[in-house]
Design an enzyme around this catalytic site. Structure first.
Site, PDB file in Angstrom:
ATOM      1  N   GLY A  55      66.795  53.945 -44.138  1.00  0.00           N
ATOM      2  CA  GLY A  55      65.439  53.620 -44.021  1.00  0.00           C
ATOM      3  C   GLY A  55      64.532  54.294 -43.141  1.00  0.00           C
ATOM      4  N   ALA A  56      63.339  53.531 -43.196  1.00  0.00           N
ATOM      5  CA  ALA A  56      62.457  54.566 -42.170  1.00  0.00           C
ATOM      6  C   ALA A  56      62.731  54.601 -40.721  1.00  0.00           C
ATOM      7  CB  ALA A  56      60.917  53.803 -42.297  1.00  0.00           C
ATOM      8  N   GLY A  58      65.921  54.945 -39.440  1.00  0.00           N
ATOM      9  CA  GLY A  58      67.262  55.542 -39.209  1.00  0.00           C
ATOM     10  C   GLY A  58      68.248  55.782 -40.416  1.00  0.00           C
ATOM     11  N   VAL A  60      72.124  56.170 -41.861  1.00  0.00           N
ATOM     12  CA  VAL A  60      73.440  55.138 -41.481  1.00  0.00           C
ATOM     13  C   VAL A  60      74.667  56.010 -42.123  1.00  0.00           C
ATOM     14  CG1 VAL A  60      74.429  53.179 -42.206  1.00  0.00           C
ATOM     15  CG2 VAL A  60      72.100  53.301 -41.889  1.00  0.00           C
ATOM     16  N   LYS A  75      74.553  53.637 -37.472  1.00  0.00           N
ATOM     17  CA  LYS A  75      73.123  53.856 -37.748  1.00  0.00           C
ATOM     18  C   LYS A  75      72.479  54.640 -36.496  1.00  0.00           C
ATOM     19  CE  LYS A  75      69.601  50.818 -37.393  1.00  0.00           C
ATOM     20  NZ  LYS A  75      68.728  49.716 -37.837  1.00  0.00           N
ATOM     21  N   ASP A 174      62.408  39.205 -42.724  1.00  0.00           N
ATOM     22  CA  ASP A 174      62.707  40.316 -43.892  1.00  0.00           C
ATOM     23  C   ASP A 174      63.843  40.074 -44.446  1.00  0.00           C
ATOM     24  OD1 ASP A 174      61.934  42.551 -45.010  1.00  0.00           O
ATOM     25  OD2 ASP A 174      63.154  43.994 -43.690  1.00  0.00           O
TER      26      ASP A 174
END
Length: 406
Positions: A55-56, A58, A60, A75, A174
């Site tokens: 994602g923004a 990190g 993985v 991560k 979220d």
């Protein structure tokens, strides 16, 4: 192309220097490069493979912990201390993961840095359990049939984990299918606490979480929302599991809110008067007078279990004071096959953001450095309490590995 090599130049990684620095000895670190990103991981982690879940915040990798014979997810945070906001997010995520201990919530397996010296601590890696997939992939894979019993079991586990989270005073903020990890035996775990906040936090804002799963009070920028904002998100997830498509796929936050209101109807004037911002009040007053629609009229839900329809009717309520909470949701007849109050644990004590207690006393230009040191303290504390030489294989534990699964 992935390459690996032993990095003997990192002085802090040697046992001698580690002891001198006042933290537990670490194993040797390996350097691994993938797509221009350099990874530096303890040698106990083998077979690193980049996962398509970056994602923004990190990248993985999956890996095998050679000490425990368990697969894990690692991560690498992409910019843990680049700004005050990044440092706060990093500090919060580490604090929350070290706190969480519940079967339906992701828990921390390890946290490390290739250099834990006070001056050079800049990189951070977080290790958690590796799940086979996530709910988003399952929903999108039409060849995988999701029967009502599957929806029940997964939704129950989400609420069960959420009960624990809420009892700690935390709002996830979220929840979405991609943040529900699913194992091969259909066990569900809530993941990704990067946007989580304490329920009484003054820093909560309206623009959080993936738009399609946001509660209307967040979309309307009614900033003093509560735990039931997460419940709304779970309702969206349940409906999506049944229909195999997002319930409220808004193009922007205005369109999103309109789609919400087309189902739940325009609130009465008493509710509108309670909104915190005049702009939000004007928005409601300028809309067509939408009437509430039955959930059973939604395409794909016409033949759904009557009990899940009733549950969704209680979830999709605009007034957070009238919306069903997690405890009542667990006791709902839809989950009668699973609900057991004695097996739905709550947190032993509320979560505290200790690292933020003195933050308002720190000048903004110094806050990032302050938080970097606080994260380092947390990592050192974790490493002291969880040395690598204490890791065990599953068969070495009595009955079950409670430190990893509870």
């Amino acid at each position: 192309m992935m390459s690996a090599s032993s990095d003997s130049s990192m002085a802090s990684s040697s046992p001698e220097n580690a002891a001198q620095a006042g933290h537990p000895p670490e194993p040797k670190f390996n350097s691994i490069e993938q797509s221009g990103t350099k990874w530096q991981t303890p040698s106990i982690y083998e077979n690193l493979t980049v996962l398509p879940t970056a994602g923004a915040f990190g990248q993985v990798c999956s890996a095998l912990n050679s000490l425990t014979d368990r697969e894990v997810a690692i991560k690498k945070l992409s910019r843990p201390f680049q700004s005050n906001m990044d440092a706060k997010r990093t500090c919060r995520e580490v604090s929350l993961l070290t706190y969480m201990r519940h079967e339906n919530v992701i828990s921390l397996v390890d946290v490390f840095s290739p250099d834990l010296s006070e001056d050079n601590f800049r990189e951070l890696y977080i290790v958690t359990q590796l799940a086979g997939t996530d709910l988003n992939r399952i929903v999108k894979t039409r060849s995988l049939e999701l029967e009502n019993s599957h929806v029940q079991f997964i939704a129950y586990q989400i609420f069960r984990g959420l009960k624990y989270i809420h009892s700690a005073g935390i709002i996830h903020r979220d929840l979405k299918p991609a943040n529900i990890a699913i194992t091969e035996d259909c066990s569900a775990k809530i993941i990704d606490f990067g946007l989580a906040r304490l329920a009484d936090s003054d820093s909560m804002t309206g623009y959080v979480s993936t738009r399609w799963y946001r509660a209307p009070e967040i979309l309307a920028n009614w900033t003093h929302y509560n735990h039931t904002s997460d419940v709304w998100s779970v309702g969206c997830i349940i409906a999506e599991m049944i229909t195999r498509q997002p319930l409220f796929p808004g193009h922007d936050h205005i369109d999103q809110l309109k789609k919400n209101l087309q189902l739940i109807g325009i609130p009465d004037q008493e509710f509108i008067d309670k909104l915190a911002l005049p702009a939000a009040q004007r928005f409601f007053e300028g809309l067509p007078r939408y009437e509430r629609t039955k959930v059973s009229n939604i395409h794909g839900l016409e033949d759904a279990d009557e009990r899940v329809i009733d549950l969704l009717e209680k979830i999709f309520v605009i007034d957070t004071g009238s919306r069903i909470n997690v405890g009542a949701a667990l006791a709902h007849p839809y989950f009668s096959d699973y609900h057991d109050p004695d097996d739905e644990p709550v947190a032993e004590h509320p979560f505290e953001e200790k690292y933020l207690l003195d933050l308002d006393k720190i000048q903004p230009k110094n806050q990032c450095e302050y938080l970097r040191k606080k994260v380092r303290e947390q990592v050192l504390a974790w490493r002291a309490d969880n040395p690598y030489n204490a890791m065990k294989k599953p068969q070495d534990y009595n009955l079950e590995d409670k430190s990893r699964s509870s």
